[in-house]
Motif scaffolding. Structure first.
Motif, PDB file in Angstrom:
ATOM      1  N   GLU A  24      -7.148  -2.124  -4.075  1.00  0.00           N
ATOM      2  CA  GLU A  24      -7.967  -1.411  -3.524  1.00  0.00           C
ATOM      3  C   GLU A  24      -7.500   0.146  -3.202  1.00  0.00           C
ATOM      4  N   ASN A  25      -8.460   0.934  -3.247  1.00  0.00           N
ATOM      5  CA  ASN A  25      -8.251   2.393  -2.909  1.00  0.00           C
ATOM      6  C   ASN A  25      -9.039   3.037  -1.891  1.00  0.00           C
ATOM      7  N   TYR A  65       0.852  -1.241  -0.096  1.00  0.00           N
ATOM      8  CA  TYR A  65      -0.177  -0.024   0.039  1.00  0.00           C
ATOM      9  C   TYR A  65       0.888   1.013   0.028  1.00  0.00           C
ATOM     10  N   GLU A 118      -3.737   3.210  -0.697  1.00  0.00           N
ATOM     11  CA  GLU A 118      -3.995   2.821  -2.083  1.00  0.00           C
ATOM     12  C   GLU A 118      -3.124   1.498  -2.345  1.00  0.00           C
ATOM     13  N   SER A 119      -3.610   0.545  -3.079  1.00  0.00           N
ATOM     14  CA  SER A 119      -2.817  -0.492  -3.692  1.00  0.00           C
ATOM     15  C   SER A 119      -3.389  -0.873  -4.961  1.00  0.00           C
ATOM     16  N   TYR A 178      -5.360   8.758   2.244  1.00  0.00           N
ATOM     17  CA  TYR A 178      -5.446   7.784   1.098  1.00  0.00           C
ATOM     18  C   TYR A 178      -4.776   6.862   1.260  1.00  0.00           C
ATOM     19  N   ARG A 217     -10.147   5.973   1.267  1.00  0.00           N
ATOM     20  CA  ARG A 217     -10.031   7.313   1.502  1.00  0.00           C
ATOM     21  C   ARG A 217     -10.923   7.302   2.746  1.00  0.00           C
ATOM     22  N   LEU A 238     -14.180   2.879  -0.065  1.00  0.00           N
ATOM     23  CA  LEU A 238     -13.387   1.883  -0.850  1.00  0.00           C
ATOM     24  C   LEU A 238     -13.951   1.766  -2.274  1.00  0.00           C
ATOM     25  N   ASN A 239     -12.877   1.908  -2.706  1.00  0.00           N
ATOM     26  CA  ASN A 239     -13.065   1.834  -4.435  1.00  0.00           C
ATOM     27  C   ASN A 239     -14.462   2.481  -5.035  1.00  0.00           C
TER      28      ASN A 239
END
Length: 472
Positions: free
Chosen positions: A407-408, A391, A403-404, A401, A410, A420-421
């Motif tokens: 998966e994103n 991440y 993120e990978s 934030y 906030r 999530l997404n």
């Protein structure tokens, strides 16, 4: 002359009675062998124009060797032949008491004066002590042959004083040592006398004085002397002080000074002094920072942990106490390490416990990651844990934030929700906290949101990715 001799004779008798009571009290209190050598002392001080002439008698000595720590300013130290055997264990330069059976040894020395005593004079650490031995109590005689008048203060209880044609005499007695000896030209009447508190000077509301006296008793502190003089110059020592404070402001100052006399606390450690006093009397006292820290500690510990902390603190009487040692005591009763007091000595900081178990991630030890406990939650530094599973982290004023490739996240910094997404999820409360500008996530959130397995044994916290991702 006959009158003077009678008075001196009466004072000798009084001294003998005090010594007898003094020894009996010590014998009654020593039902079991002490862990360290203990002794009591009697000090005779003669004030003359050029110096203080001191005779110091060490009583109830054991048979071991003891190094004598002479005052820095002292001169002409030698043994003093008070009785036939009072010099047999003193070495040639009066710097040690050698092994032997005689339990009473005496020395003499002088404390020179560099200037004439005018309006006031403070002698700091004016008397000798024995290294690695505990002093239980002191009887102090001050005989003034200089004719300057005034009043003497030692921090011990004033038993009595007498002004005569040729000399003035004061007798003091109390627990512990005399850290400071003070003289001032202006005499002040005694306006309050309690078992733990003596006040000279301006009158004080008896209810306030009684409350302070009671709190000192809870601390199990010896006599504290206050010179309450609105026209006098402020002065603070370990066991007495001169102040212009209003009586409503006295309590915090007296208890802080009192706890400093009970423990060896540096003048720089105001938070430690206030927090130690607060824990000892089970009530907030000291600076505002100390009062806040006390409330945090008390409400963060269980009732049993808090009482054990109070007991452990009481056992430290007479020993050095600083922020690190107070943290150690808190850590002992919690079973975790903490830096709470040390951190709050610098600025406001939450009550955190440090889990000292090694964290491994996919079998590799992570030396730079430490879990923290706060309000029964376990926290991990997100930037160190999550980045090692692929991440990336960033933040602005409103969001975090994470993120990978798949998966994103906030996380809102304002309201309890995350995205999530592209899909929003409500939370009952935020699963993260900022500590020293670093974001920490709760253990359950790492499991639930980031698919991490966290297992623990006695020595290790084992972290694995449930999705098969390898730590970097």
């Amino acid at each position: 002359m006959k009158i003077i001799l009678r008075i001196v004779g009466l004072l000798v008798i009084l001294n003998s009675v005090l010594l007898y009571m003094h020894y009996n009290q010590l014998a009654d209190a020593s039902g079991t062998p002490a862990k360290e050598p203990r002794y009591i002392q009697e000090i005779e001080v003669i004030n003359r124009t050029d110096a203080l002439y001191v005779r110091q008698h060490f009583h109830n000595l054991d048979g071991g060797r003891h190094e004598i720590i002479l005052p820095k300013e002292s001169r002409n130290a030698s043994c003093y032949l008070e009785i036939e055997t009072s010099c047999v264990r003193i070495n040639e330069n009066a710097t040690a008491i050698l092994e032997g059976e005689e339990n009473r040894q005496s020395i003499s020395y002088e404390i020179p004066k560099t200037e004439k005593m005018a309006s006031r004079k403070l002698f700091r650490e004016p008397f000798a002590s024995l290294r690695n031995a505990r002093l239980d109590s002191t009887i102090l005689h001050v005989t003034d042959e200089s004719g300057i008048g005034g009043m003497w203060v030692s921090g011990l209880e004033l038993i009595g004083s007498k002004r005569m044609d040729m000399v003035d005499y004061s007798l003091f007695k109390g627990n512990g040592k005399v850290s400071d000896l003070y003289w001032q030209q202006k005499e002040l009447p005694q306006t309050y006398k309690g078992r733990r508190l003596s006040i000279f000077g301006d009158s004080i509301d008896t209810a306030i004085a009684d409350q302070i006296n009671s709190e000192l008793a809870k601390l199990n502190i010896g006599n504290i002397i206050i010179l309450l003089d609105k026209k006098g110059e402020p002065l603070q020592t370990q066991r007495f002080f001169s102040t212009q404070l209003e009586e409503t402001e006295l309590s915090d100052l007296v208890l802080e000074r009192g706890v400093r006399s009970k423990f060896a606390i540096s003048d720089r450690e105001r938070l430690v002094a206030g927090l130690a006093a607060s824990i000892s009397i089970d009530a907030p006292t000291g600076t505002n920072e100390a009062k806040k820290a006390f409330e945090v500690v008390k409400h963060s510990l269980s009732a049993d942990q808090y009482e054990r902390l109070r007991s452990r603190l009481a056992e430290k009487q007479g020993e050095r106490l600083d922020a690190a040692e107070l943290d150690n005591l808190i850590g002992e009763v919690c079973g975790y390490k903490t830096s709470f007091v040390q951190k709050n000595s610098i600025g406001e900081y939450p009550f955190l416990l440090e889990d000292t178990r090694m964290i491994t991630m996919n079998g590799q030890a992570q030396e730079d990651i430490q879990a923290l406990r706060m309000d029964k939650n376990t926290l991990y530094p997100a930037n160190k844990v999550l980045t090692r599973y692929g991440y990336s982290l960033s933040a602005n004023d409103s969001s975090i934030y994470i993120e990978s490739a798949e998966e994103n996240f906030r996380f809102s910094l304002r309201d309890p929700f995350y995205v999530l997404n592209g899909k929003r999820y409500e939370l009952r409360e935020k699963p993260f906290i900022f500590i020293d500008n670093e974001v920490y996530f709760e253990e359950d959130a790492l499991r639930r949101l980031f698919h991490l397995s966290i297992q623990k044994d006695e020595d290790t916290i084992i972290v694995k990715s449930m999705t098969g991702g390898e730590s970097k």
